[in-house]
Design a protein around this motif. Structure first.
Motif, PDB file in Angstrom:
ATOM      1  N   VAL A  98      48.148  -0.332  -4.565  1.00 29.85           N
ATOM      2  CA  VAL A  98      47.845   0.037  -6.499  1.00 29.85           C
ATOM      3  C   VAL A  98      46.289   0.373  -7.019  1.00 29.85           C
ATOM      4  N   ILE A  99      46.219   1.118  -6.820  1.00 28.28           N
ATOM      5  CA  ILE A  99      45.200   1.306  -8.677  1.00 28.28           C
ATOM      6  C   ILE A  99      45.224   1.771  -9.484  1.00 28.28           C
ATOM      7  N   ASP A 100      44.286   0.847 -10.503  1.00 26.46           N
ATOM      8  CA  ASP A 100      44.719   2.002 -11.536  1.00 26.46           C
ATOM      9  C   ASP A 100      44.327   2.882 -12.554  1.00 26.46           C
ATOM     10  N   SER A 101      44.721   4.121 -12.368  1.00 28.23           N
ATOM     11  CA  SER A 101      43.419   5.206 -13.179  1.00 28.23           C
ATOM     12  C   SER A 101      42.842   5.322 -14.383  1.00 28.23           C
TER      13      SER A 101
ATOM     14  N   HIS B 254      47.658   5.091  -9.640  1.00 29.80           N
ATOM     15  CA  HIS B 254      48.501   4.956 -10.244  1.00 29.80           C
ATOM     16  C   HIS B 254      48.460   5.190 -12.140  1.00 29.80           C
ATOM     17  N   LYS B 255      49.324   5.075 -12.839  1.00 30.78           N
ATOM     18  CA  LYS B 255      48.778   5.570 -13.855  1.00 30.78           C
ATOM     19  C   LYS B 255      47.998   6.933 -13.950  1.00 30.78           C
ATOM     20  N   VAL B 256      48.674   8.027 -13.906  1.00 33.27           N
ATOM     21  CA  VAL B 256      47.749   9.387 -14.225  1.00 33.27           C
ATOM     22  C   VAL B 256      48.526  10.197 -14.687  1.00 33.27           C
TER      23      VAL B 256
ATOM     24  N   ASP C  70      46.012  17.979 -15.297  1.00 31.71           N
ATOM     25  CA  ASP C  70      45.691  17.710 -14.069  1.00 31.71           C
ATOM     26  C   ASP C  70      45.135  18.702 -13.496  1.00 31.71           C
ATOM     27  N   ASP C  71      43.885  19.268 -14.031  1.00 27.30           N
ATOM     28  CA  ASP C  71      42.285  19.006 -13.200  1.00 27.30           C
ATOM     29  C   ASP C  71      41.667  17.596 -13.432  1.00 27.30           C
ATOM     30  N   HIS C  72      42.011  17.134 -14.343  1.00 25.57           N
ATOM     31  CA  HIS C  72      41.113  15.414 -14.246  1.00 25.57           C
ATOM     32  C   HIS C  72      42.353  14.788 -13.567  1.00 25.57           C
ATOM     33  N   LYS C  73      43.209  14.588 -12.857  1.00 19.31           N
ATOM     34  CA  LYS C  73      44.073  14.090 -11.979  1.00 19.31           C
ATOM     35  C   LYS C  73      43.819  13.603 -10.546  1.00 19.31           C
ATOM     36  N   ILE C  74      43.142  15.540  -9.959  1.00 17.42           N
ATOM     37  CA  ILE C  74      42.527  16.031  -9.415  1.00 17.42           C
ATOM     38  C   ILE C  74      41.452  15.435  -8.896  1.00 17.42           C
TER      39      ILE C  74
END
Ligand code: GDP
Length: 361
Positions: free
Chosen positions: A91-94, A126-128, A133-137
Motif C-alpha cells: 500500500v502506497i499513500d498517494s 491508496h487514498k486517491v 481523475d487526471d491527477h489519479k492517472i
C-alpha cells in the motif's frame, strides 16, 4: 459442496509504510467499519498484525514498515511467511511523498521474490479519493514508472558488474565474445528470473474501488477461476438470469462472475444487497448464544428494484453467496426453468420446486 475443499484459502500479505492505510483497509473490507471511523484507529507498534480470519474465504496478515523493519532480524521469520503467501499487496499513500515507500517496495519485492517467485505483487496506490481523475492517472503513471525503473536498474546493475569483471580477461577477442555471450545470457535470464512486474490499482476506502481491487487480487489466486466462470456462463445462458456473481460474504469481494462485463453500479448494488441481508439477519435472525456472521444454509433474499430488475441472493457455501440479476418477467416464470449442475453439464429438471438457483452448485 465446498468447491474449494475448505482448505485452500488465498493467503494475502498487506504491507506498506506506517499510516499508509493498511488497518483501515482491513477494517473496512473485513469488518464492515465505515470509512470515517478509521480516522480514529490507533496506531500500533507491532511489526506484524495477524488476522487469519475464520469468517472469510480469504486469509491475510498485515505487516507494517516502521522506521526500519528488518529482513535481517532473526526473530522475524519472513522466509516462512513469504513461502506461504499467494499475493503481496503493497500500500502506497498517494497523498504523501512516496519516495520512501517506493524504496521499501523495491526491497520487499526483491526479497520476497527470492524466497517465493510465485508471489503476485500488487500495488495499491491508496487514498486517491482527494484527487481529480487526471491527477489519479498521472500519479499511477508516475508510481508505475518509478517502481519499474527501480527494478530495471537492479537488473542493469548486475549486467554492469559483469562487464567490469570482463576487463580482467586479457585477450580482446575473448573478451568480446565472452561479453556478448554473457550479455545474451543475462538478457534472457533477466526475463526468466526478473521479479514478476507488480500490478497497480487506484484505491480508496471511501468508495468501492478497494473492494474491486481486492476482488481482482483474490481472483488471481483461485486456480478454479476459469471453471467457475464457465459454470456461471452456462448457468446464465440457460436460466434467464442476466448476470451472476459469486461473493465472499464477509469481505464483499467477488470471487468470480460470468464473462459479461462488470459495471461498477451493478457491483455496488451487490455489495449493498449483501449488507442488507447481513444487517437484517443480525437484527432478526440471531438467537441468544450465536455469535459471528448470521449467515447459513437458509440464507436467501430477493430484492425487486423499481426498474423491473430482480436481485437474487442465495447461500452457496459457508463463506460464499451467489448474487444474480434477472428481469422481472424471467423471475415470474419461476418453476418452469430449473437447472441442475451435473459435472459440467446442466440438465433441465421440469417441475423441480420453484427455486431457479438453488440447484447450481
Ligand atoms: P496503517 O498504519 O497503515 O494501518 O494506517 P491506518 O489504517 O491507521 O490509516 C492511517 C490514516 O489514513 C487514517 O487516519 C485513515 O483514516 C486514513 N486513510 C486510510 N485509508 C484512506 C483512504 O482511502 N482515503 C483517505 N483520505 N484516508 C484514508
Amino acid at each position: 459442496s465446498d468447491p474449494f475443499g475448505g482448505e485452500v484459502k488465498p493467503r494475502i500479505l498487506l504491507m506498506g509504510l506506517r499510516r499508509s492505510g493498511k488497518s483501515s483497509i482491513q477494517k473496512v473490507v473485513f469488518h464492515k467499519m465505515s470509512p470515517n471511523e478509521t480516522l480514529f484507529l490507533e496506531s500500533t507498534n507491532k511489526i506484524c498484525r495477524e488476522d487469519v480470519s475464520n469468517s472469510s474465504f480469504v486469509s491475510f496478515q498485515i505487516w507494517d514498515f516502521p522506521g526500519q523493519i528488518d529482513f535481517f532480524d532473526p526473530t522475524f521469520d519472513y522466509e516462512m511467511i513469504f513461502r506461504g503467501t499467494g499475493a503481496l499487496i503493497f500500500v502506497i499513500d498517494s497523498q504523501d511523498d512516496y519516495v520512501e515507500a517506493l524504496s521499501r517496495l523495491h526491497l520487499t519485492v526483491t526479497r520476497a521474490y527470492k524466497v517465493n517467485p510465485n508471489i503476485n505483487f500488487e500495488v495499491f496506490i491508496h487514498k486517491v479519493d482527494g484527487l481529480s481523475d487526471d491527477h489519479k492517472i498521472e500519479k499511477q503513471r508516475d508510481i508505475h514508472k518509478r517502481a519499474n525503473d527501480d527494478l530495471a536498474d537492479a537488473a542493469l546493475e548486475r549486467i554492469h558488474l559483469r562487464f567490469l569483471s570482463f576487463y580482467s580477461v586479457k585477450t580482446f577477442y575473448v573478451n568480446f565474445y565472452v561479453t556478448s555471450f554473457y550479455l545474451y545470457l543475462e538478457t534472457n535470464m533477466m526475463s526468466i528470473s526478473h521479479p514478476s512486474a507488480p500490478s497497480f490499482y487506484l484505491t480508496s476506502i471511501y468508495d468501492h474501488s478497494i473492494f474491486e481491487a481486492f476482488s481482482k487480487v483474490v481472483q488471481k489466486l483461485i486456480p478454479q477461476l476459469p471453471t467457475l466462470e464457465n459454470l456461471l456462463n452456462i448457468f446464465i445462458s440457460n436460466s434467464g438470469i442476466e448476470k451472476a456473481f459469486l461473493f465472499d460474504v464477509v469481505s464483499k469481494i467477488y470471487i468470480a462472475t460470468d464473462s459479461s462485463p462488470v459495471d461498477m453500479q451493478t457491483y455496488e448494488l451487490c455489495c449493498d444487497m449483501i449488507d442488507v441481508v447481513i444487517d437484517i439477519s443480525c437484527i432478526y435472525g440471531l438467537t441468544g448464544e450465536e455469535a459471528g456472521i448470521p449467515y447459513d444454509k437458509e440464507s436467501m433474499a430477493i430484492i425487486r428494484l423499481n426498474n423491473t430488475t430482480v436481485m437474487y441472493l442465495k447461500e452457496v457455501t459457508k463463506f460464499l453467496a451467489l448474487v444474480c440479476f434477472l428481469r422481472e418477467e424471467s423471475f415470474e416464470r419461476k418453476g418452469q426453468r430449473v437447472f441442475v449442475c451435473q459435472g459440467h453439464k446442466f440438465s433441465q429438471l421440469p417441475g423441480h420446486g420453484s427455486d431457479p438457483v438453488a440447484c447450481i452448485f
